[in-house]
Design an enzyme around this catalytic site. Structure first.
Site, PDB file in Angstrom:
ATOM      1  N   ASP A 147      95.995  -5.544 -19.802  1.00 52.64           N
ATOM      2  CA  ASP A 147      95.164  -6.003 -20.912  1.00 52.64           C
ATOM      3  C   ASP A 147      96.058  -6.548 -22.023  1.00 52.64           C
ATOM      4  O   ASP A 147      97.106  -5.980 -22.348  1.00 52.64           O
ATOM      5  CB  ASP A 147      94.317  -4.839 -21.439  1.00 52.64           C
ATOM      6  CG  ASP A 147      93.162  -5.317 -22.291  1.00 52.64           C
ATOM      7  OD1 ASP A 147      92.000  -5.181 -21.862  1.00 52.64           O
ATOM      8  OD2 ASP A 147      93.417  -5.843 -23.399  1.00 52.64           O
ATOM      9  N   ASN A 150      82.399  -1.713 -19.416  1.00 52.85           N
ATOM     10  CA  ASN A 150      81.492  -2.036 -20.513  1.00 52.85           C
ATOM     11  C   ASN A 150      80.471  -3.045 -19.999  1.00 52.85           C
ATOM     12  O   ASN A 150      80.846  -4.055 -19.383  1.00 52.85           O
ATOM     13  CB  ASN A 150      82.279  -2.628 -21.692  1.00 52.85           C
ATOM     14  CG  ASN A 150      83.224  -1.610 -22.311  1.00 52.85           C
ATOM     15  OD1 ASN A 150      82.916  -0.424 -22.365  1.00 52.85           O
ATOM     16  ND2 ASN A 150      84.381  -2.060 -22.769  1.00 52.85           N
ATOM     17  N   GLY A 198      79.643  -2.865 -25.452  1.00 56.55           N
ATOM     18  CA  GLY A 198      80.976  -3.236 -25.920  1.00 56.55           C
ATOM     19  C   GLY A 198      81.646  -4.309 -25.081  1.00 56.55           C
ATOM     20  O   GLY A 198      82.843  -4.564 -25.222  1.00 56.55           O
ATOM     21  N   HIS A 206      84.621  -6.305 -15.049  1.00 58.57           N
ATOM     22  CA  HIS A 206      85.972  -5.750 -14.977  1.00 58.57           C
ATOM     23  C   HIS A 206      85.930  -4.242 -15.188  1.00 58.57           C
ATOM     24  O   HIS A 206      85.089  -3.720 -15.913  1.00 58.57           O
ATOM     25  CB  HIS A 206      86.907  -6.392 -16.005  1.00 58.57           C
ATOM     26  CG  HIS A 206      86.366  -6.427 -17.402  1.00 58.57           C
ATOM     27  ND1 HIS A 206      85.426  -7.343 -17.818  1.00 58.57           N
ATOM     28  CD2 HIS A 206      86.619  -5.649 -18.486  1.00 58.57           C
ATOM     29  CE1 HIS A 206      85.127  -7.129 -19.079  1.00 58.57           C
ATOM     30  NE2 HIS A 206      85.839  -6.095 -19.517  1.00 58.57           N
ATOM     31  N   HIS A 210      88.233  -1.255 -16.654  1.00 55.27           N
ATOM     32  CA  HIS A 210      89.420  -0.903 -17.438  1.00 55.27           C
ATOM     33  C   HIS A 210      90.045   0.347 -16.816  1.00 55.27           C
ATOM     34  O   HIS A 210      89.336   1.331 -16.555  1.00 55.27           O
ATOM     35  CB  HIS A 210      89.052  -0.534 -18.880  1.00 55.27           C
ATOM     36  CG  HIS A 210      88.464  -1.631 -19.702  1.00 55.27           C
ATOM     37  ND1 HIS A 210      89.181  -2.307 -20.677  1.00 55.27           N
ATOM     38  CD2 HIS A 210      87.219  -2.164 -19.734  1.00 55.27           C
ATOM     39  CE1 HIS A 210      88.402  -3.191 -21.270  1.00 55.27           C
ATOM     40  NE2 HIS A 210      87.203  -3.123 -20.723  1.00 55.27           N
TER      41      HIS A 210
HETATM   42  P1  5GP Z   1      85.483  -5.831 -22.605  1.00 54.21           P
HETATM   43  O1  5GP Z   1      85.442  -5.670 -24.086  1.00 54.21           O
HETATM   44  O2  5GP Z   1      84.712  -7.057 -22.156  1.00 54.21           O
HETATM   45  O3  5GP Z   1      85.100  -4.607 -21.815  1.00 54.21           O
HETATM   46  O4  5GP Z   1      86.994  -6.026 -22.232  1.00 54.21           O
HETATM   47  C1  5GP Z   1      87.629  -7.262 -22.285  1.00 54.21           C
HETATM   48  C2  5GP Z   1      89.100  -6.985 -22.325  1.00 54.21           C
HETATM   49  O5  5GP Z   1      89.782  -8.183 -22.017  1.00 54.21           O
HETATM   50  C3  5GP Z   1      89.612  -6.541 -23.699  1.00 54.21           C
HETATM   51  O6  5GP Z   1      90.224  -5.268 -23.587  1.00 54.21           O
HETATM   52  C4  5GP Z   1      90.599  -7.626 -24.089  1.00 54.21           C
HETATM   53  O7  5GP Z   1      91.732  -7.126 -24.755  1.00 54.21           O
HETATM   54  C5  5GP Z   1      90.954  -8.241 -22.748  1.00 54.21           C
HETATM   55  N1  5GP Z   1      91.331  -9.640 -22.828  1.00 54.21           N
HETATM   56  C6  5GP Z   1      90.653 -10.628 -23.486  1.00 54.21           C
HETATM   57  N2  5GP Z   1      91.276 -11.802 -23.334  1.00 54.21           N
HETATM   58  C7  5GP Z   1      92.363 -11.556 -22.546  1.00 54.21           C
HETATM   59  C8  5GP Z   1      93.397 -12.391 -22.033  1.00 54.21           C
HETATM   60  O8  5GP Z   1      93.454 -13.608 -22.260  1.00 54.21           O
HETATM   61  N3  5GP Z   1      94.334 -11.798 -21.259  1.00 54.21           N
HETATM   62  C9  5GP Z   1      94.308 -10.457 -20.961  1.00 54.21           C
HETATM   63  N4  5GP Z   1      95.288  -9.977 -20.195  1.00 54.21           N
HETATM   64  N5  5GP Z   1      93.345  -9.638 -21.439  1.00 54.21           N
HETATM   65  C10 5GP Z   1      92.373 -10.194 -22.224  1.00 54.21           C
END
Ligand code: 5GP
Length: 113
Positions: free
Chosen positions: A30, A86, A92, A99, A101
């Site tokens: 991440d 999420n 969130g 995905h 985490h």
């Molecule tokens: P969500 O909030 O949708 O569950 O998680 C999305 C995750 O993607 C976040 O933890 C954020 O830091 C990560 N993320 C967003 N853009 C990028 C990116 O360009 N590269 C990487 N490696 N992670 C990303």
């Protein structure tokens, strides 16, 4: 077909620190880690969120979870780790490509924020 930043990572249009890849899934660190180890495991098929997964995705979802377990072992999280999905705005979710985490390397608290 929805496209997101994760689609760009799959297609190598933007860089990512990839820790595992096979035909069906990709795992990468991440960009904004919330724990010493924070890896995202994604299907290559762009399912926007868990709510949009269907019966035909049963094998893929199982593979996603088993991959998360394998990646956690590779990242030496034998003391434990947390998996988070999420789903939707109030869940969130910010990137609409399903995905998982993997968070580890520190004790997790409950309830999450
Ligand atoms: P969500 O909030 O949708 O569950 O998680 C999305 C995750 O993607 C976040 O933890 C954020 O830091 C990560 N993320 C967003 N853009 C990028 C990116 O360009 N590269 C990487 N490696 N992670 C990303």
């Amino acid at each position: 077909m929805s496209d997101t930043v994760f689609g760009k990572i799959i297609r190598r249009e933007i860089p990512a620190d990839i820790v595992y890849e096979d035909d069906a899934v990709l795992a990468f660190k991440d960009i904004n880690p919330q724990a010493p180890v924070h890896v995202l495991v994604i299907p290559k098929e762009p399912i926007p969120k868990l709510d949009e997964a269907a019966q035909k995705h049963q094998q893929l979802l199982g593979h996603l979870l088993l991959t998360a377990k394998e990646v956690a072992a590779k990242m030496e999280l034998e003391r434990g780790y947390r998996l988070v999905i999420n789903n939707g705005d109030e869940g969130g979710q910010t990137v609409y490509h399903l995905h998982v985490h993997i968070l580890g390397g520190r004790p997790m608290t409950w309830p999450p924020g």
